[in-house]
Design an enzyme around this catalytic site. Structure first.
Site, PDB file in Angstrom:
ATOM      1  CB  SER A 146      -0.947   0.375   0.994  1.00  7.50           C
ATOM      2  OG  SER A 146      -1.876   1.400   0.927  1.00  7.50           O
ATOM      3  CE  LYS A 152      -5.212  -2.820   3.481  1.00  9.95           C
ATOM      4  NZ  LYS A 152      -5.414  -2.986   2.156  1.00  9.95           N
TER       5      LYS A 152
END
Length: 305
Positions: A146, A152
């Site tokens: 991310s 993430k």
């Protein structure tokens, strides 16, 4: 391959997203294999009908402006040139105006797409986490992560496969409408039918290849996590319900959820059953198959009494 590799990897089954009873990842992966094999057979069966061609029927299947020599020679020559087992349609009028064979192939593609959506949704759910999700599967990380949440990494391969499958489902609706909208002796909407089918083949072929090479080939089962969840799941109470009765088993399950204690510990505390019998009832091998005979259940009922 995955079904064989993880044939002994215990995990909790789930129905309606609630804990059910134990199973293995071997059984889970084999179920995916079986449904995909059925999809393959559907596609092969639907594809076979496309080998029948209406060459020689000319405008509307009557054969006007064609010679008998042409009608007799054209399909065998095309069969020779293409290497495909082509045959001439028995009813040229039918073959010129009706496009149900394309709808059948589209339906087979849609079936595969539907199953692909289900499988990739399962992969995303089972791989969710790592801390706050199920985290039973570890999906290969194929992106940097991310841009706003460090560390993430999203399940982009299952996601892109599902999106390809969504398009196939939409194409099936267009193909069905185009086929059913043909009027009288000719269907003028074959261009959109063929465009949709070619796109389906490309989308599904690419999606399945990406799923295999970029996800399934590197997929790992978090066996420790699965074993821990199976050991502490209230779903294990189902295995002892023939012995202690449904009501008592429900009470044990509810207490396990409320206290976090395992079914094994609560059975030892609350129910007068020998430890050896508890171990037998909760043995993973016994949890994954039917009882050998009704005698086993009758013995269990006797222990209960």
């Amino acid at each position: 391959r995955l079904a064989h590799e993880y044939r002994f990897s215990l995990k909790m089954g789930r129905t309606q997203l609630e804990d059910a009873v134990p199973t293995t990842f071997g059984k889970e992966f084999h179920a995916y294999y079986r449904v995909l094999m059925r999809d393959l057979k559907r596609i092969e069966a639907a594809s076979a009908s496309l080998l029948e061609v209406p060459l020689g029927g000319t405008a509307i299947g009557t054969g006007i402006c064609a010679t008998r020599e042409y009608c007799d020679a054209v399909v065998p020559e095309l069969r020779r040139l293409s290497g495909m087992p082509l045959t001439q349609a028995d009813d040229l009028t039918d073959a010129v105006q009706n496009t149900d064979c394309y709808v059948a192939l589209s339906g087979a593609y849609k079936n595969l797409a539907s199953d692909l959506i289900k499988i990739t949704n399962d992969l995303r759910l089972l791989g969710s986490g790592p801390q706050a999700g199920l985290h039973e599967l570890e999906l290969p990380k194929v992106q940097a992560g991310s841009s706003i949440m460090p560390g993430k990494v999203n399940p982009v391969i299952p996601e892109v496969c599902a999106q390809a499958a969504f398009k196939v489902v939409g194409n099936d609706a267009a193909i069905t409408l185009a086929s059913s909208s043909g009027q009288l002796e000719l269907n003028a909407f074959e261009p959109v039918i063929l465009d949709g089918l070619f796109e389906d083949a490309a989308l599904l072929g690419g999606a399945l290849l990406a799923l295999k090479t970029k996800c399934l080939d590197g997929l790992k089962v978090n066996e420790k996590r699965c074993a821990e969840m199976a050991a502490h799941s209230a779903g294990l109470a189902t295995a002892v319900s023939p012995v202690i009765g449904y009501r008592a088993a429900a009470g044990i399950a509810q207490e396990a959820v409320a206290t976090g204690e395992s079914i094994e510990v609560l059975l030892k505390k609350r129910i007068n059953i020998p430890d050896s019998r508890i171990q037998e009832l909760l043995n993973p091998t016994n949890l994954l198959q039917p009882a050998d005979s009704s005698e086993e259940l009758e013995t269990a009922a006797t222990v209960k009494r």
